[in-house]
Design a protein around this motif. Structure first.
Motif, PDB file in Angstrom:
ATOM      1  N   THR A 114      16.232  47.688   5.404  1.00  0.00           N
ATOM      2  CA  THR A 114      17.772  46.029   5.733  1.00  0.00           C
ATOM      3  C   THR A 114      18.295  47.449   6.653  1.00  0.00           C
ATOM      4  O   THR A 114      18.188  47.754   6.222  1.00  0.00           O
ATOM      5  N   GLY A 115      19.247  46.086   6.892  1.00  0.00           N
ATOM      6  CA  GLY A 115      20.392  46.762   7.232  1.00  0.00           C
ATOM      7  C   GLY A 115      20.147  46.876   8.658  1.00  0.00           C
ATOM      8  O   GLY A 115      21.217  48.166   9.185  1.00  0.00           O
ATOM      9  N   VAL A 116      19.117  47.185   9.603  1.00  0.00           N
ATOM     10  CA  VAL A 116      18.604  48.351  10.922  1.00  0.00           C
ATOM     11  C   VAL A 116      18.925  47.380  12.282  1.00  0.00           C
ATOM     12  O   VAL A 116      19.535  47.881  12.785  1.00  0.00           O
ATOM     13  N   ARG A 153      11.018  45.161   5.221  1.00  0.00           N
ATOM     14  CA  ARG A 153      11.966  46.147   4.957  1.00  0.00           C
ATOM     15  C   ARG A 153      12.430  45.974   3.501  1.00  0.00           C
ATOM     16  O   ARG A 153      13.428  44.290   3.572  1.00  0.00           O
ATOM     17  N   PRO A 154      11.997  46.601   2.439  1.00  0.00           N
ATOM     18  CA  PRO A 154      12.926  46.116   1.177  1.00  0.00           C
ATOM     19  C   PRO A 154      14.408  46.215   1.027  1.00  0.00           C
ATOM     20  O   PRO A 154      14.842  47.612   1.812  1.00  0.00           O
ATOM     21  N   GLY A 155      14.821  45.987   0.089  1.00  0.00           N
ATOM     22  CA  GLY A 155      16.509  45.806  -0.431  1.00  0.00           C
ATOM     23  C   GLY A 155      16.492  47.319  -0.537  1.00  0.00           C
ATOM     24  O   GLY A 155      15.779  48.180  -0.768  1.00  0.00           O
ATOM     25  N   ARG A 156      17.667  47.587  -1.230  1.00  0.00           N
ATOM     26  CA  ARG A 156      17.897  48.502  -2.644  1.00  0.00           C
ATOM     27  C   ARG A 156      17.215  49.099  -3.764  1.00  0.00           C
ATOM     28  O   ARG A 156      16.708  48.058  -3.989  1.00  0.00           O
ATOM     29  N   VAL A 178      15.157  45.399  -4.767  1.00  0.00           N
ATOM     30  CA  VAL A 178      14.145  44.988  -4.896  1.00  0.00           C
ATOM     31  C   VAL A 178      13.625  46.230  -5.983  1.00  0.00           C
ATOM     32  O   VAL A 178      13.579  47.909  -5.475  1.00  0.00           O
ATOM     33  N   THR A 179      12.403  45.795  -6.903  1.00  0.00           N
ATOM     34  CA  THR A 179      11.684  47.354  -6.816  1.00  0.00           C
ATOM     35  C   THR A 179      10.412  47.772  -6.469  1.00  0.00           C
ATOM     36  O   THR A 179       9.554  47.650  -5.504  1.00  0.00           O
ATOM     37  N   ARG A 180      10.620  49.199  -6.851  1.00  0.00           N
ATOM     38  CA  ARG A 180       9.193  49.862  -6.069  1.00  0.00           C
ATOM     39  C   ARG A 180       7.881  49.373  -6.402  1.00  0.00           C
ATOM     40  O   ARG A 180       7.209  49.359  -5.733  1.00  0.00           O
ATOM     41  N   ASP A 181       7.866  48.693  -7.813  1.00  0.00           N
ATOM     42  CA  ASP A 181       6.445  48.081  -8.406  1.00  0.00           C
ATOM     43  C   ASP A 181       6.383  47.385  -6.978  1.00  0.00           C
ATOM     44  O   ASP A 181       4.946  47.235  -6.591  1.00  0.00           O
ATOM     45  N   LEU A 201       9.747  41.418   7.821  1.00  0.00           N
ATOM     46  CA  LEU A 201       9.686  40.039   6.241  1.00  0.00           C
ATOM     47  C   LEU A 201      10.481  41.162   5.730  1.00  0.00           C
ATOM     48  O   LEU A 201      10.783  42.460   5.498  1.00  0.00           O
ATOM     49  N   GLU A 202      11.767  40.708   5.814  1.00  0.00           N
ATOM     50  CA  GLU A 202      13.035  41.437   4.076  1.00  0.00           C
ATOM     51  C   GLU A 202      12.199  40.624   3.247  1.00  0.00           C
ATOM     52  O   GLU A 202      11.633  40.267   2.717  1.00  0.00           O
ATOM     53  N   LEU A 203      12.135  41.962   2.155  1.00  0.00           N
ATOM     54  CA  LEU A 203      11.903  41.718   0.770  1.00  0.00           C
ATOM     55  C   LEU A 203      12.887  42.524  -0.411  1.00  0.00           C
ATOM     56  O   LEU A 203      13.849  43.084  -0.210  1.00  0.00           O
TER      57      LEU A 203
END
Length: 222
Positions: A114-116, A153-156, A178-181, A201-203
């Motif tokens: 995210t943030g790119v 694009r996962p969040g932190r 968001v979790t790695r799981d 997609l943002e996650l």
């Protein structure tokens, strides 16, 4: 399904390999360090040793024979400098795309960040700025490739247990974690949803069950 994960020793990659192997898929994790082979094999996946910073597309393509999909999960990692953000986070992603094209593998999932979309703010740490630029450049290159790509694009990322519930949507989305799981579980669901090709997609953590979140994007059950 046969899936090759580039950067197979990353934390998300190992979780994804465990999920896919556990449901009966054939999984190969590509790692640079021979010392990581045992960790990959412990997930139920096979391991291939190859340095993505020095390999040619042809050398990587040899490991993609018969694959149905590839996942780019590699990263230069903490402690690496700005130069390696480019050689791993950008160039290795492009290498995988070139190798997939050579091997006839169309499905490509790119784990981005995210943030790119915005240029790094003035005063941003040089290495972090290089990371964001590398991820953005990788996205642009993959979108230009003749592949059935999906950018995630996962969040932190956190190591909290997964909840199975997420927010999965095109940008823009507020920054959150968001979790790695759950990230690995979403990747597995996206592999089963060819209708998500062509989407960025943002996650984030959220309230929607992962299968429902993917179905909402495509109108079909993964």
């Amino acid at each position: 399904m046969r899936v090759v994960i580039a950067g197979g020793h990353g934390q998300i990659a190992l979780r994804l390999a465990t999920l896919l192997a556990g449901r009966g898929d054939e999984v190969v994790g590509v790692v640079r360090n021979p010392g990581h082979v045992a960790d990959v094999e412990a997930t139920g996946a096979a391991a291939a040793v190859l340095d993505l910073e020095s390999a040619t597309p042809g050398q990587l393509a040899a490991h993609l024979d018969g694959a149905d999909a590839v996942v780019f999960a590699a990263g230069a990692g903490p402690g690496s400098g700005a130069a390696r953000k480019d050689t791993v986070d950008r160039a290795a992603a492009v290498l995988l795309a070139d190798a997939a094209a050579q091997a006839g593998v169309r499905r490509y999932l790119l784990i981005s960040s995210t943030g790119v979309d915005a240029a790094p703010a003035e005063g941003t740490d040089e290495v972090w700025a290089a990371y964001l630029r590398a991820k953005k450049a990788a996205e642009d290159a993959i979108r230009a490739a003749d592949l059935d790509w999906t950018v995630l694009r996962p969040g932190r990322l956190t190591d909290d247990p997964g909840t199975g519930r997420v927010l999965l949507a095109p940008p823009p989305v507020d920054r959150d974690e968001v979790t790695r799981d759950d990230t690995a579980a979403v990747l597995a669901a996206l592999l089963d949803a060819p209708g998500t090709a062509g989407l960025t997609l943002e996650l984030r953590a959220g309230e929607q069950a992962i299968p429902d979140a993917v179905t909402a994007l495509t109108g079909t059950t993964p």
